[in-house]
Design a protein around this motif. Structure first.
Motif, PDB file in Angstrom:
ATOM      1  N   PRO A  82      -0.172  -4.611  -1.343  1.00 35.59           N
ATOM      2  CA  PRO A  82       1.298  -4.589  -1.311  1.00 35.59           C
ATOM      3  C   PRO A  82       1.820  -3.774  -0.134  1.00 35.59           C
ATOM      4  O   PRO A  82       1.238  -2.773   0.268  1.00 35.59           O
ATOM      5  N   LEU A 112       6.903  -7.525  -5.787  1.00 32.58           N
ATOM      6  CA  LEU A 112       6.638  -6.612  -6.892  1.00 32.58           C
ATOM      7  C   LEU A 112       7.729  -5.561  -6.973  1.00 32.58           C
ATOM      8  O   LEU A 112       8.048  -4.916  -5.968  1.00 32.58           O
ATOM      9  N   PHE A 128       4.480  -0.806 -12.028  1.00 31.10           N
ATOM     10  CA  PHE A 128       4.813  -2.077 -11.397  1.00 31.10           C
ATOM     11  C   PHE A 128       5.103  -3.168 -12.418  1.00 31.10           C
ATOM     12  O   PHE A 128       4.496  -3.207 -13.500  1.00 31.10           O
ATOM     13  N   GLY A 129       5.998  -4.063 -12.039  1.00 28.60           N
ATOM     14  CA  GLY A 129       6.164  -5.298 -12.769  1.00 28.60           C
ATOM     15  C   GLY A 129       5.070  -6.281 -12.377  1.00 28.60           C
ATOM     16  O   GLY A 129       4.274  -6.023 -11.471  1.00 28.60           O
ATOM     17  N   ALA A 130       5.036  -7.424 -13.062  1.00 30.20           N
ATOM     18  CA  ALA A 130       3.984  -8.416 -12.802  1.00 30.20           C
ATOM     19  C   ALA A 130       4.214  -9.203 -11.525  1.00 30.20           C
ATOM     20  O   ALA A 130       3.308  -9.890 -11.050  1.00 30.20           O
ATOM     21  N   GLY A 131       5.423  -9.108 -10.972  1.00 27.67           N
ATOM     22  CA  GLY A 131       5.697  -9.774  -9.709  1.00 27.67           C
ATOM     23  C   GLY A 131       6.346 -11.132  -9.873  1.00 27.67           C
ATOM     24  O   GLY A 131       6.135 -11.821 -10.883  1.00 27.67           O
ATOM     25  N   TYR A 143      -4.919   1.592  -8.849  1.00 24.85           N
ATOM     26  CA  TYR A 143      -4.426   0.454  -9.612  1.00 24.85           C
ATOM     27  C   TYR A 143      -5.492  -0.628  -9.654  1.00 24.85           C
ATOM     28  O   TYR A 143      -6.298  -0.757  -8.748  1.00 24.85           O
ATOM     29  N   GLN A 152      -5.735  -4.914 -10.125  1.00 20.74           N
ATOM     30  CA  GLN A 152      -4.969  -6.149 -10.126  1.00 20.74           C
ATOM     31  C   GLN A 152      -5.905  -7.300 -10.438  1.00 20.74           C
ATOM     32  O   GLN A 152      -6.904  -7.510  -9.748  1.00 20.74           O
ATOM     33  N   GLN A 157      -1.759 -11.440 -11.569  1.00 28.23           N
ATOM     34  CA  GLN A 157      -1.143 -10.373 -12.374  1.00 28.23           C
ATOM     35  C   GLN A 157      -0.563  -9.293 -11.480  1.00 28.23           C
ATOM     36  O   GLN A 157      -0.855  -9.218 -10.286  1.00 28.23           O
ATOM     37  N   GLY A 158       0.233  -8.414 -12.102  1.00 26.77           N
ATOM     38  CA  GLY A 158       0.755  -7.264 -11.390  1.00 26.77           C
ATOM     39  C   GLY A 158      -0.275  -6.154 -11.310  1.00 26.77           C
ATOM     40  O   GLY A 158      -1.457  -6.345 -11.615  1.00 26.77           O
ATOM     41  N   LEU A 159       0.178  -4.978 -10.902  1.00 27.14           N
ATOM     42  CA  LEU A 159      -0.707  -3.822 -10.745  1.00 27.14           C
ATOM     43  C   LEU A 159      -0.660  -2.967 -12.013  1.00 27.14           C
ATOM     44  O   LEU A 159       0.426  -2.632 -12.502  1.00 27.14           O
ATOM     45  N   LEU A 210      -1.882   0.683 -13.720  1.00 29.52           N
ATOM     46  CA  LEU A 210      -2.254   2.023 -13.300  1.00 29.52           C
ATOM     47  C   LEU A 210      -3.484   2.498 -14.061  1.00 29.52           C
ATOM     48  O   LEU A 210      -3.497   2.506 -15.295  1.00 29.52           O
ATOM     49  N   ASP A 224      -2.467   3.631 -17.691  1.00 32.20           N
ATOM     50  CA  ASP A 224      -2.428   2.741 -18.851  1.00 32.20           C
ATOM     51  C   ASP A 224      -3.781   2.148 -19.232  1.00 32.20           C
ATOM     52  O   ASP A 224      -3.971   1.711 -20.358  1.00 32.20           O
ATOM     53  N   PHE A 275      -9.387  -6.686  -8.277  1.00 27.16           N
ATOM     54  CA  PHE A 275      -8.990  -6.132  -6.980  1.00 27.16           C
ATOM     55  C   PHE A 275      -8.471  -4.730  -7.249  1.00 27.16           C
ATOM     56  O   PHE A 275      -7.533  -4.551  -8.030  1.00 27.16           O
ATOM     57  N   LEU A 297      -6.818  -1.194  -5.947  1.00 29.18           N
ATOM     58  CA  LEU A 297      -5.923  -0.705  -4.906  1.00 29.18           C
ATOM     59  C   LEU A 297      -5.686   0.791  -5.072  1.00 29.18           C
ATOM     60  O   LEU A 297      -5.360   1.270  -6.156  1.00 29.18           O
ATOM     61  N   PHE A 355      -0.226   1.731   0.386  1.00 30.39           N
ATOM     62  CA  PHE A 355      -1.492   1.235  -0.141  1.00 30.39           C
ATOM     63  C   PHE A 355      -2.573   1.114   0.918  1.00 30.39           C
ATOM     64  O   PHE A 355      -2.295   0.843   2.095  1.00 30.39           O
ATOM     65  N   ARG A 390     -12.448  -5.369  -3.413  1.00 29.80           N
ATOM     66  CA  ARG A 390     -12.627  -6.464  -4.372  1.00 29.80           C
ATOM     67  C   ARG A 390     -13.993  -6.286  -5.030  1.00 29.80           C
ATOM     68  O   ARG A 390     -15.024  -6.400  -4.360  1.00 29.80           O
TER      69      ARG A 390
END
Lengths: 111, 115
Positions: A44, A88, A101-104, B35, B37, B41-43, B45, B59, B88, B90, B106, B111
């Motif tokens: 990102p 995002l 973060f949101g899922a995008g 993070y 991913q 999907q989103g990121l 934590l 989380d 992935f 990050l 970032f 990967r």
């Protein structure tokens, strides 16, 4: 309820149009809000940050924040095919100094 | 050049192995984050650290461990207890606490694939 919610899309807009991306968050004490752009397979990239209610403009990008409605949005004017990416939304919840973060939302700009 | 360096770019892990992902920053940032991913999907934590020798679970910390012995380094170990580690990963950093210091930048990501 997720902490940060976004519509996954895809959002498809024609070249030259305005793309509108939306995000809602659950922590009313959140202070910092960010928009990141992520191209497929890449990390990102920060494109906008906003901390106060109202609008913040940077080139073709405008971020809008409404803390009362717990809503943050990103407008992209004169959309270009190179804007096609996942956007995002990220929020720093009050008092935690972390970034959620949101899922995008996937944006597709077609010629 | 200031920035965040993650290594390796690609990593293959056998079942039951621990692997460590490296993250180094020369931005003099206090805060660092990991993070995960998954495709489409989103990121999410995993862990974050605001200062040296201190870190907090995010989380999805189960099956992961971190250390923060130096300001510039925040390695992540993916242990054999992490049942589905293919993703992935990050690493990010930000200046530190405070409303205007949470802009995060970032690295290029690692990967990880289980073989």
């Amino acid at each position: 309820q997720k902490e940060v919610e976004q519509n996954s899309g895809p959002l498809s807009v024609p070249e030259g149009a305005i793309a509108s991306l939306n995000c809602t968050y659950s922590d009313r004490g959140s202070q910092s809000f960010f928009w990141y752009r992520q191209y497929s397979g890449k990390s990102p990239e920060l494109i906008m940050s906003i901390y106060s209610n109202g609008d913040k403009e940077d080139g073709r990008f405008t971020a809008q924040l409404n803390k009362a409605s717990q809503y943050v949005s990103l407008l992209i004017r004169d959309s270009q095919p190179s804007d096609s990416a996942t956007y995002l939304c990220a929020v720093s919840p009050g008092g935690y100094n972390k970034l959620i973060f949101g899922a995008g939302t996937r944006l597709a700009v077609h010629p | 050049d200031g920035g965040i360096t993650q290594s390796p770019k690609y990593l293959f892990r056998k079942e039951g192995q621990n692997v460590t992902l490296s993250c180094e920053q020369n931005l003099n940032h206090d805060a660092m984050y990991w993070y995960r991913q998954d495709p489409g999907q989103g990121l999410r934590l995993i862990y974050y650290s605001q200062i040296v020798n201190d870190f907090q679970k995010g989380d999805i910390a189960e099956g992961y461990s971190v250390s923060r012995e130096k300001k510039e380094s925040f390695p992540l170990t993916v242990t054999s207890a992490q049942k589905n580690p293919t993703a992935f990963y990050l690493c990010a950093s930000s200046a530190g606490p405070g409303r205007d210091n949470t802009e995060a930048f970032f690295g290029q990501g690692t990967r990880l694939t289980v073989v």
